[in-house]
Design a protein around this motif. Sequence first.
Motif, PDB file in Angstrom:
ATOM      1  N   HIS A  47      26.736  -4.449   7.737  1.00  0.00           N
ATOM      2  CA  HIS A  47      27.722  -3.936   8.293  1.00  0.00           C
ATOM      3  C   HIS A  47      27.559  -2.438   7.976  1.00  0.00           C
ATOM      4  CE1 HIS A  47      30.589  -7.538   8.258  1.00  0.00           C
ATOM      5  NE2 HIS A  47      29.927  -7.404   9.130  1.00  0.00           N
ATOM      6  N   SER A  48      27.231  -2.122   6.614  1.00  0.00           N
ATOM      7  CA  SER A  48      27.150  -0.974   6.242  1.00  0.00           C
ATOM      8  C   SER A  48      26.144   0.059   7.160  1.00  0.00           C
ATOM      9  CB  SER A  48      26.756  -0.588   4.625  1.00  0.00           C
ATOM     10  OG  SER A  48      25.505  -0.831   4.306  1.00  0.00           O
TER      11      SER A  48
ATOM     12  N   ILE B 207      19.163 -10.560   9.801  1.00  0.00           N
ATOM     13  CA  ILE B 207      19.601 -10.849   8.581  1.00  0.00           C
ATOM     14  C   ILE B 207      20.156 -12.359   8.299  1.00  0.00           C
ATOM     15  CG2 ILE B 207      21.838 -10.786   6.831  1.00  0.00           C
ATOM     16  CD1 ILE B 207      21.417  -7.818   7.249  1.00  0.00           C
TER      17      ILE B 207
ATOM     18  N   ASP C 180      27.175  -7.684   3.996  1.00  0.00           N
ATOM     19  CA  ASP C 180      27.794  -6.102   3.944  1.00  0.00           C
ATOM     20  C   ASP C 180      26.647  -5.114   4.155  1.00  0.00           C
ATOM     21  OD1 ASP C 180      30.494  -6.687   3.264  1.00  0.00           O
ATOM     22  OD2 ASP C 180      30.027  -6.911   1.012  1.00  0.00           O
ATOM     23  N   VAL C 181      25.541  -5.322   3.862  1.00  0.00           N
ATOM     24  CA  VAL C 181      24.220  -4.506   3.949  1.00  0.00           C
ATOM     25  C   VAL C 181      24.302  -4.265   5.445  1.00  0.00           C
ATOM     26  CG1 VAL C 181      21.797  -4.047   3.916  1.00  0.00           C
ATOM     27  CG2 VAL C 181      23.185  -5.005   2.048  1.00  0.00           C
TER      28      VAL C 181
ATOM     29  N   ARG D  28      24.026 -14.767   1.030  1.00  0.00           N
ATOM     30  CA  ARG D  28      24.861 -13.933   0.063  1.00  0.00           C
ATOM     31  C   ARG D  28      25.607 -13.129   0.914  1.00  0.00           C
ATOM     32  NH1 ARG D  28      20.575 -11.436  -3.090  1.00  0.00           N
ATOM     33  NH2 ARG D  28      22.144 -10.458  -3.920  1.00  0.00           N
TER      34      ARG D  28
ATOM     35  N   VAL E 289      26.942 -10.143   0.250  1.00  0.00           N
ATOM     36  CA  VAL E 289      26.309  -8.873  -0.045  1.00  0.00           C
ATOM     37  C   VAL E 289      25.241  -8.237   1.195  1.00  0.00           C
ATOM     38  CG1 VAL E 289      24.458  -9.275  -1.670  1.00  0.00           C
ATOM     39  CG2 VAL E 289      25.519  -7.017  -1.639  1.00  0.00           C
ATOM     40  N   LEU E 290      24.665  -9.550   1.459  1.00  0.00           N
ATOM     41  CA  LEU E 290      23.355  -9.319   2.594  1.00  0.00           C
ATOM     42  C   LEU E 290      24.097  -8.952   3.892  1.00  0.00           C
ATOM     43  CD1 LEU E 290      20.871 -11.898   1.883  1.00  0.00           C
ATOM     44  CD2 LEU E 290      20.858  -9.384   1.129  1.00  0.00           C
TER      45      LEU E 290
END
Lengths: 249, 264
Positions: free
Chosen positions: A155-156, A168, A152-153, A147, A149-150
């Motif tokens: 990166h953030s 991840i 993105d987590v 996914r 969004v994982l």
Amino acid sequence: MSRLLPPAFGVLCIVALLCLLQLAIQAGIVDVYIVPLPTDMLASLPRLVEEEHVIRRFGVTFGETLSAGLLALVVGVALGMALQHWPRMRRAFEPWFALLAAAPLVMAYPLFLVLFGRSSLTIIVIAFASALAPVVLKTIEGFATIRPVLIDVGHSLRMTRAQEFRLILLPAALPEIFVGLRLALIFALINVVGVEFLINLGGLGQLISELSERYDLPGTWASIGLVVIVSILFFLLLDGGERWLRKRH
Amino acid sequence: MSAPLLSVDGVTRRFGPETCGVLAVDNMSFDVRQGEFVSIIGPSGCGKSTLFSMLGGLLPPTSGRIAVEGDVITGPHPAVGMVFQEESCLPWRSVIDNVAFPLELEGIGKSERHDRAQHFVELVGLHGFEKRHPAELSGGMRQRVCIARTLAAKPRLLLMDEPFAALDEQTRLLLGDKVLQIQQELHQTTLLITHSITEAVQLSDRILVMTYRPGRLKRIVEVHLPRPRNADVVTSPEFGATVAEIWSDLREEASRGMAASEVS
């Protein structure tokens, strides 16, 4: 205790089925020349150990399957990751791997015999070639279906590339990779036993071939049972491996 | 008045070429001050999530500048924590290991990071669920795990992109309550992106209303409801009046959005 109950129930069911089979044969419902008595199969084991060196053969089949499986793991995961990384390569080669997964590669055994000689190496190479495709395909799928969004987590949280991969990407892709590995080991074992049978060499496959030619039915069936045990061992090995890896992440 | 923690200056984001691309966010400028709770509200398709990605440093603006604590950002900034719209727990980790994840990246040892994470697990009301995995939790609980994980990194600015969008109305109100409690306890500077007017009014000191595509700042509404607040604030007449005021602004934008989606 309650964790052990379902597998114990499963084993019990198999034992019950064998008892039923025994009764059916003794009652004359099933012909003893088609399926021998389960007790005779069990009774043949000491003879197989003594005269047919079944423990060594078990080791040979297990070792050949393990070698093919490990090769498929290393090469397959690396290839899968490379193809996932370069989308053009993936578009070019993924259909070929899908085709390879469906191909009855064992039919090409004479070619492998010519290339590698009548040896364990031939058996391992054929089994590896059949086991490779599912690992490659499932590795691609595992990494492709993470996914976003994982990521993105990651990166953030300003993870490095190595952290992102280890913490991840890899754990997210692992379940799919293990599906591929399970398929790979099934394919590898089928091919190992099949080629041993065909070229009359080495492990349990050869034993099955020999015993059936001698009309030693209890021995033949007992050897087939041993192949099932090899398969169960690999299943347990993978299950344990997956659980161990999941705990580490 | 304190210096702004976040300062957004003329930020524009365009997707595709200048002549035929989509202008998602157009010349937005605003500040968020220390300790403030600011919401950005707008109809679907107004570029809220694009703005969120830019503020989090995941997407560079086409032009303009975003500064956090005075640093112009070029990527994710350590002072900023992000809670995504989509639930983003790591499914292979237990609740406590999810919450402790940013601390693990900082290289903090297991027992210390678990101790520290425990505080945030309790803060979001998940005491007793530490050893559970995300698959065993409800959607609202999983989103709380994500909030706790982001808070565990001690961000000076908490960015949230419609974190409750996928949840039912009752859960949203109660989670809103939780966010209020957290904000009051930690004095957490927060920027919430939402399309829910009630959520924005319930939680915020200021609400930035955005126009439908391209996303521009239409107006800033100050919310004068007294603090500390809780979910009961929604029954007060001032609450109703503020909601009506924002709705009158948003209605026009939402209708434009709807008309545009019908045409396409």
